[in-house]
Design a protein around this motif. Structure first.
Motif: not given
Length: 625
Positions: A455-478
């Motif tokens: 995970i790059s430092a730029q991606q880690f600092a994004q305000t929607d980083f946590i939401r993106f990770m949650q939504d992607t996991l939910s999309e693939f049911e992982l």
């Protein structure tokens, strides 16, 4: 005259003889009294005359002193025990915002620095009490003025019963300081552009080369020379006004992290320091040179530098020179080659770099197109457990199948990706592809351990980083527990509270969080202790020489042991030899990855890799039986 009666005269005559002697005594006493009174009167007159003269002298001295205070350009003041001004020269009063009167009482704002961060009040009082005087330079700073003074403060002699007073005398040296700074600037900086000149730049280059080490072994030099037209020779130097405007343009195009200097009248130099000059720096330097060329090519037609053409020569240590002189000579040779071309041109001193350097503008366009179309692929490198001799997980590594250049590893394009901000889109593309692959592995029983993602430092600092990770996991049911996130040490640049909360959020989701390249940066044991990290990944530079260097072995062993005390898992990467694997295992590092075990392979080869592993384990069991 006293009139006496006849009776009294008779009485006096009867006493005439004895009274005569007594009268003589009285008359003598009277004369003495008169003489004493005369002497006293004379003394009083002389005293009055002396006091009058002294008063006049004091008045004259007071007037002279007041005139001195009014006319002197220096700073003169009488200070009380608290160093408040009781009387001061007009020049000092004007700086203190006081009217020109003889009685003022205001604190003296003296500081050791022009920023007003370090007050001198306590220092002055302490030294005046101990030694009775103070000499030095100080800044008088208030809301209106900031002036530098050379000061002397002395204790005035007076009766012990009175409070101490101090005499201050000083000279304003602000102009002298400015003049000295200008003289120094003329020695080390160009008068027209205020950029470092050739003398200063050469010294900076020399110091940068001396600071190179095994982790940051290179510095790079770019010489940028300007021509007046596409067909002009390099002797056709632009006029000074054009060069000044060109310098301003360069300052906008070149990052503040680099050193820009005016090397010659028509030539500018750029120093890329070791920490920014990576091992595979060709793409970074090519990118910088093309950015400068594009900045002049796309200039406003009315700009003074609009018709100028650039030639850029590039050299990089240690290949093109191990000292400043040789590195400059290499860059000058490359500059002469670039100047032979008719339009904007760049040339590397190293012929290999010149042949391998991709066209930055075309490369950037290809990257954006490939990212938009999702053309990037993931390869997977196994992580092995030495104790069980089995695969303990995988790390997803990005590859770019460029239509023009073939399959490219990250070092050839990541610097450009990070510079343009495209790394954020790529990180998210990687996570989605990884989730898709893990979902397939679970369905086909090929999943082993966890899949590690960088995970790059730029991606880690994004305000929607946590939401993106949650939504992607939910999309693939992982579940997040199927992944490890390897974070760079740059995350420690964030505020502590924000960083701790973000890491706790990832932990609550189920991710395992590792610190990447541990031992090669600024991370401290205190940071490892206070943040919710699950493990560290040793920097490849620590592993590279553990066979040959005892010091490296001791460092690795110490870091592994300390990580164990903190209950952190340790992973070693870039294992090339069996001896490296053995030494790290003895030190306590069980999880390892590198070419010694397996290169990164496409997803379709994972099944064959696991099958081979099972065959080896079965053979070992048969031999054991």
């Amino acid at each position: 005259m006293l009139l006496l009666t006849p009776g009294l005269w008779l009485l006096l005559l009867s006493w005439s003889f004895p009274a005569a002697a007594e009268q003589s005594v009285i008359e003598g006493s009277f004369l003495l009294t008169l003489a004493a009174l005369g002497v006293l009167s004379l003394a009083l007159a002389l005293t009055w005359l002396s006091l009058t003269r002294r008063s006049r002298a004091l008045d004259a001295q007071r007037q002279d002193f007041q005139q001195l205070l009014a006319e002197t350009p220096g700073a003169i003041a009488i200070l009380d025990r608290n160093l408040a001004v009781r009387n001061a020269s007009s020049s000092l009063k004007s700086l203190l915002k006081e009217q020109d009167n003889s009685s003022v009482s205001i604190s003296l704002p003296l500081f050791a620095d022009a920023d007003g961060q370090h007050a001198l009040d306590l220092t002055l009082k302490q030294q005046l009490r101990q030694q009775g005087f103070w000499h030095g330079e100080a800044w008088l700073k208030n809301e209106r003025h900031c002036e530098a003074f050379k000061l002397s403060i002395h204790t005035l002699r007076q009766q012990s019963s009175k409070e101490p007073r101090y005499m201050l005398y000083g000279q304003n040296i602000t102009h002298l300081r400015s003049q000295s700074a200008r003289q120094q600037q003329q020695v080390l900086r160009d008068d027209s552009t205020l950029l470092p000149n050739q003398l200063l730049f050469t010294e900076q280059l020399r110091q940068a080369i001396l600071s190179c080490d095994e982790h940051y072994p290179s510095v790079a030099l770019l010489l940028v020379q300007l021509r007046t037209s596409p067909t002009a020779t390099m002797d056709a130097t632009p006029d000074e006004s054009q060069l000044i405007e060109a310098a301003k343009r360069l300052q906008l195009l070149v990052s503040d992290k680099l050193v820009l200097a005016r090397y010659q009248s028509d030539c500018f130099a750029i120093l890329v320091p070791p920490h920014l000059c990576q091992t595979n720096s060709t793409i970074l330097l090519n990118q910088l040179a093309h950015k400068i060329i594009a900045g002049f090519r796309q200039a406003d037609p009315d700009a003074a530098y609009a018709n100028l053409r650039l030639a850029i020569g590039i050299s990089c240590s240690p290949n093109d020179g191990e000292d400043a002189t040789n590195l400059i000579n290499s860059a000058e040779r490359a500059l002469r080659l670039a100047s032979q071309q008719q339009d904007h041109a760049l040339c590397f001193a190293d012929s290999g770099s010149q042949q391998q350097a991709p066209d930055y503008l075309a490369l950037e366009s290809e990257l954006y197109r490939s990212a938009a179309q999702g053309e990037f692929e993931l390869f997977y490198q196994p992580k092995f457990s030495i104790s069980s001799n089995r695969i303990a997980g995988f790390e997803a590594l990005l590859r770019w199948p460029s239509p023009r250049r073939g399959m490219l590893p990250p070092p050839t394009f990541l610097p450009l990706v990070e510079e343009t901000g495209l790394i954020i889109n790529l990180d998210r593309l990687v996570f989605r592809k990884a989730c898709k692959q893990v979902s397939y592995w679970q369905q086909t029983a090929l999943m082993r351990g966890r899949l590690a993602l960088n995970i790059s430092a730029q991606q880690f600092a994004q305000t929607d980083f946590i939401r993106f990770m949650q939504d992607t996991l939910s999309e693939f049911e992982l579940s997040a527990s199927l992944f490890e996130l390897e974070l760079p040490e740059a995350i420690f640049n964030h505020p502590t509270i924000w960083l701790r909360e973000r890491l706790h959020s990832l932990e609550r989701m189920g991710f395992r969080v590792l610190l990447d390249n541990f031992g090669d940066g600024i991370a401290s044991l205190n940071q490892l202790r206070q943040f919710p990290l699950h493990g560290v990944k040793l920097a490849p530079s620590l592993v590279r020489y553990i066979e040959q260097q005892e010091q490296q072995r001791n460092i690795c062993a110490t870091l592994i042991r300390l990580a164990g005390y903190l209950q952190l898992d340790v992973i070693a990467t870039n294992i090339e030899t069996e001896m490296q694997a053995y030494l790290l295992h003895v030190m306590g590092c069980d999880c390892q990855q590198g070419h010694r075990f397996s290169r990164a392979v496409p997803a379709e080869d994972i099944g064959q890799l696991l099958l081979k592993e099972n065959q080896l384990l079965n053979n070992q069991r048969q031999l054991a039986n």
